[in-house]
Structures are given as C-alpha cells and as structure tokens.
Write an enzyme that holds these catalytic residues in place. Structure first.
Site, PDB file in Angstrom:
ATOM      1  N   ASP A  42      -3.996   2.296  -4.848  1.00  0.00           N
ATOM      2  CA  ASP A  42      -2.605   2.285  -4.368  1.00  0.00           C
ATOM      3  C   ASP A  42      -2.278   1.013  -3.593  1.00  0.00           C
ATOM      4  OD1 ASP A  42      -3.884   2.658  -1.901  1.00  0.00           O
ATOM      5  OD2 ASP A  42      -2.316   3.999  -1.181  1.00  0.00           O
ATOM      6  N   GLU A  43      -3.052  -0.038  -3.796  1.00  0.00           N
ATOM      7  CA  GLU A  43      -2.817  -1.260  -3.002  1.00  0.00           C
ATOM      8  C   GLU A  43      -3.047  -2.513  -3.833  1.00  0.00           C
ATOM      9  OE1 GLU A  43      -5.923  -1.863  -0.021  1.00  0.00           O
ATOM     10  OE2 GLU A  43      -7.061  -0.265  -0.993  1.00  0.00           O
ATOM     11  N   ASP A  80       0.864  -1.188   0.000  1.00  0.00           N
ATOM     12  CA  ASP A  80       0.000   0.000   0.000  1.00  0.00           C
ATOM     13  C   ASP A  80       0.900   1.237   0.000  1.00  0.00           C
ATOM     14  OD1 ASP A  80      -3.122   0.753   1.281  1.00  0.00           O
ATOM     15  OD2 ASP A  80      -1.537   2.263   1.251  1.00  0.00           O
TER      16      ASP A  80
HETATM   17  P1  TTP Z   1      -5.270   4.918   1.380  1.00  0.00           P
HETATM   18  O1  TTP Z   1      -4.228   3.910   1.016  1.00  0.00           O
HETATM   19  O2  TTP Z   1      -6.371   4.505   2.279  1.00  0.00           O
HETATM   20  O3  TTP Z   1      -4.585   6.173   2.060  1.00  0.00           O
HETATM   21  P2  TTP Z   1      -3.204   6.863   1.756  1.00  0.00           P
HETATM   22  O4  TTP Z   1      -2.398   6.119   0.746  1.00  0.00           O
HETATM   23  O5  TTP Z   1      -3.436   8.297   1.403  1.00  0.00           O
HETATM   24  O6  TTP Z   1      -2.496   6.824   3.165  1.00  0.00           O
HETATM   25  P3  TTP Z   1      -1.828   5.575   3.904  1.00  0.00           P
HETATM   26  O7  TTP Z   1      -0.388   5.952   4.053  1.00  0.00           O
HETATM   27  O8  TTP Z   1      -2.528   5.486   5.211  1.00  0.00           O
HETATM   28  O9  TTP Z   1      -2.033   4.375   3.039  1.00  0.00           O
HETATM   29  O10 TTP Z   1      -5.931   5.481   0.067  1.00  0.00           O
HETATM   30  C1  TTP Z   1      -5.208   5.695  -1.150  1.00  0.00           C
HETATM   31  C2  TTP Z   1      -5.679   6.953  -1.843  1.00  0.00           C
HETATM   32  O11 TTP Z   1      -7.057   6.854  -2.134  1.00  0.00           O
HETATM   33  C3  TTP Z   1      -5.504   8.208  -1.022  1.00  0.00           C
HETATM   34  O12 TTP Z   1      -4.226   8.803  -1.168  1.00  0.00           O
HETATM   35  C4  TTP Z   1      -6.599   9.083  -1.520  1.00  0.00           C
HETATM   36  C5  TTP Z   1      -7.679   8.140  -1.985  1.00  0.00           C
HETATM   37  N1  TTP Z   1      -8.772   8.107  -0.980  1.00  0.00           N
HETATM   38  C6  TTP Z   1      -9.852   8.936  -1.182  1.00  0.00           C
HETATM   39  O13 TTP Z   1      -9.918   9.650  -2.179  1.00  0.00           O
HETATM   40  N2  TTP Z   1     -10.830   8.938  -0.231  1.00  0.00           N
HETATM   41  C7  TTP Z   1     -10.772   8.168   0.892  1.00  0.00           C
HETATM   42  O14 TTP Z   1     -11.689   8.203   1.740  1.00  0.00           O
HETATM   43  C8  TTP Z   1      -9.643   7.320   1.095  1.00  0.00           C
HETATM   44  C9  TTP Z   1      -9.536   6.462   2.330  1.00  0.00           C
HETATM   45  C10 TTP Z   1      -8.665   7.332   0.120  1.00  0.00           C
HETATM   46 MG    MG Z   2      -2.131   4.055   0.892  1.00  0.00          MG
END
Ligand code: TTP
Ligand code: MG
Length: 376
Positions: free
Chosen positions: A121-122, A25
């Site tokens: 992103d995962e 991720d």
């Molecule tokens: P995530 O992987 O949940 O968050 P992140 O990568 O920003 O942070 P982390 O380091 O905790 O993994 O989500 C990936 C992307 O998806 C995030 O950058 C933005 C988008 N997203 C939204 O647009 N709305 C949301 O509610 C979430 C959770 C994510």
């Molecule tokens: Mg992320």
C-alpha cells in the site's frame, strides 16, 4: 531557525536537496477495504487478521477506531480483545487486497514515470522532472488523492520532500488522509520537534540509549556534537544523526529512482495457516500476479525466477532458476515457481510463514521486441 543553522544542513558535500519525492501510503489499508465493502463496519473498532473462532493469531492491521484502544499491527489477537472486548475481527480477503493494491499502483504510474513500489500500500514517485516546484507538487498530490478515492474509495496519506525518507516521515505525521510538504528550507523546523523514534530503525532500545544523553527528539540529536556521536553511538549513531538532519543516507537513492530496476519481487507473510497446497497456491499465484503486472507496466523481460520460502521455525530457503533467454511469459513464472516448490512438497503448508517470488536479470524490451512476444 537562523540562516547559519540552515547552512549546516546544506554543508555536507554529498547532500543535495534538489529532488522532489512523493510518498504515498494508504490509510489502514486492509481494514479500509473491509469498511468499504461493509459500510456498517465503518464506525466500529475493527481488526483484520487472526482467527475469529479460536481468537488466535496476530493483528495484520486495524482501523483508526480500534487504534484508539491502543491496538496495532503485530499485536496478538487475545491482547487486542483484552483492550477492546467488543472488537470486530475479520480474517481478511487477501485476493481483494491484492487487486486493490494493483489498481492503486496503476493509478500512481500515471503520475510519474519514475516510481518505486515499497509495499502493498505504499510507493514513492520521483516528481523532479514532473513538476517545477512544491506548489505544483501539492496540486498533483491533491489530484492523486482524489483519483485514488474516486477509483477505490480509499484514503491515503502523502508526504512530499526532497528525499525519500523525509517524504515517508512527512506522510506519517498526518494520518489519516494527510498531505504534508517539507521544502528544503523547512527540513530542520519540521524534523526538530519529532520524537527520535520517527526515524526508521530507531526502536525502543535505541531510544532508551539516546535518552541517557537527554536525546528525545530529532532536534536533540541534531544538535549533539558531531565529534561525540561516533564515539558514543558508533556508525549507527552517525547514520541516525545524518537522518535527523534530513540527509539522504541511501547512497543508491538517485540511481534507483532514475534507472531501471534490477528485480521485481513480492513477499507475503502469512498470519493465516493454509492447510492445503491448493490454498497456499492461491496466495502464491496472486503474488505472481502482482509481479507480472509490475513487469508489464515497466515493459521488462526477465531471465531468473526466485522462490523464497520461510517456515514457522524461521528456516528460510531461496531457490532460483534461470532461463536460457529473456522472457515475458506469465506462464513460465508460474511453472518455474511450481517446479521450485516441489522440493517442499513433503512439508506441511500450514507451517509456511512467508513466501516470496522474485524475477530478476531484467531487461527493458524495446518496441520491436514487444511485437514479437506474447506480451499483451
Ligand atoms: P501499513 O501501511 O503499515 O498499515 P496500514 O495501511 O494498515 O495503516 P496506516 O494507516 O498506519 O498506514 O501496512 C499496509 C497493510 O499491510 C496493512 O493494512 C496490513 C498489512 N500488514 C500486515 O499484514 N502485517 C503487518 O505487520 C503490517 C505492519 C501490515
Ligand atoms: Mg498504510
């Protein structure tokens, strides 16, 4: 942990821990891309999402600097500003995020032929056939992290474990830029101290319910008498009890990881309001780009195209169209989606909250077919 205890973890018939799964991720994805593009943003609290002028909307994500103030995804922008008045806000470069996402997935494909994209992103990689043990998996993960950083200048967090859910949880325990490995014999020691809310599906309400029985950590639930779980917490309790013990509750896990996928889909929730259909189409079009890229990587052809559309009042429509034969054409997907969208032409694009596109009825194309199609 004693051996006797450990045996409990292996006693369930359906449970085997012989897979090696990697979950990756990206860290603060959208925000990290913005920081990469504008290095002066690196050390300031930053959110992506909402409208910087009106200060309305919701936080899509924020960097780790902003998280220190308690800001998180899904928080209304005005609340985030209350927590951190000097917050920097960016609307977001969604086309760029999509390109980066595609590039990352391409990198991942290289490391294992069996992969499941779980979001923008995962993704999960099945390494069972790729590495011979967890040490080799660690080496692979370090290489993968270096590769991602060298190509996209982004960091990610990786978890490696015998099941998908454990790998995901492992990655969450050391963010950002982490690498956590949980081997089969370490499951209980790893899980027991974690808060029960680490289990997907255990939110505030369930945590409150569990707390009435002095269940705060995964270990508290794991040692709760099995016979009482169902009685007190029903089916949901039993499922959670299995999860805290590291059991794989997803029946289809092995099947989906090792078999061909049945559909490829991508959904996008809009925190922005797009006033014209042209602006909206740019978003949908890039969703289709992602799907097509994934279809090509998997050497698939499709027969059915589905459009899903949700309005701000949560009214949701799914419309599908099936072609008479299998197809690999990118143009066909766009034309069919455009056609399906016509039904909604009299609605306001700014009222759209989510759009999803799916191709299904998939079939692997063999090499002889590939030369006959306009695939490459
Ligand atoms: P995530 O992987 O949940 O968050 P992140 O990568 O920003 O942070 P982390 O380091 O905790 O993994 O989500 C990936 C992307 O998806 C995030 O950058 C933005 C988008 N997203 C939204 O647009 N709305 C949301 O509610 C979430 C959770 C994510
Ligand atoms: Mg992320």
């Amino acid at each position: 942990m004693t051996l006797a205890n450990q045996e409990v973890y292996f006693s369930e018939k359906e449970q085997t821990f012989d897979s090696i799964i990697l979950y990756m991720d990206l860290d603060a994805f959208f925000a990290a891309v913005e920081m990469r593009e504008n290095p002066e943003l690196s050390d300031v609290p930053l959110v992506v999402g909402g409208n910087p002028k009106t200060k309305q909307g919701v936080v899509s994500t924020c960097n780790y600097e902003a998280r220190k103030y308690g800001i998180h995804s899904g928080m209304p922008i005005n609340q985030a500003l209350q927590l951190c008045p000097h917050l920097t806000m960016i609307r977001g470069s969604f086309k760029l995020y999509n390109e980066v996402s595609k590039s990352i997935m391409k990198i991942l494909e290289y490391y294992s032929p069996t992969m499941k994209v779980a979001g923008n992103d995962e993704a999960y990689l099945d390494l069972t056939e790729v590495v011979s043990d967890y040490e080799e998996a660690r080496t692979l993960a370090v290489e993968l992290k270096d590769d991602i950083y060298a190509t996209e200048r982004l960091t990610c967090s990786i978890g490696i474990a015998p099941t998908k859910i454990l790998a995901k949880i492992a990655s969450e325990t050391d963010k950002p830029d982490g690498l956590v490995i949980v081997k089969p014999l370490e499951i209980a020691d790893f899980m027991n101290p974690l808060k029960i809310t680490i289990i997907p599906g255990v939110g505030k309400k369930s945590a409150e319910l569990f707390s009435k029985d002095k269940i705060f950590t995964c270990g508290d639930l794991a040692k709760f008498p099995y016979q009482l779980i169902h009685q007190k917490f029903g089916k949901y309790g039993l499922k959670t009890w299995k999860l805290v013990r590291g059991y794989n509750t997803e029946k289809t896990e092995d099947k989906f990881l090792n078999s061909e996928r049945k559909s490829i889909s991508e959904e996008r929730t809009f925190f922005e309001r797009y006033k014209t259909w042209e602006e909206m189409w740019i978003q949908i079009d890039s969703t289709i780009d992602t799907i097509i890229a994934r279809m090509k990587v998997k050497h698939m052809s499709y027969k059915t195209i589905t459009l899903k559309i949700r309005f701000k009042n949560f009214e949701t429509y799914t419309r599908a169209h099936s072609l008479s034969s299998y197809n690999t054409s990118e143009k066909h997907v766009r034309t069919v989606v455009q056609k399906l969208l016509e039904e909604f032409e009299n609605k306001k694009p700014e009222d759209i909250r989510l759009v999803g596109v799916k191709i299904s009825n998939l079939r692997k194309i063999d090499n002889s077919q590939k030369t006959l199609t306009q695939f490459f």
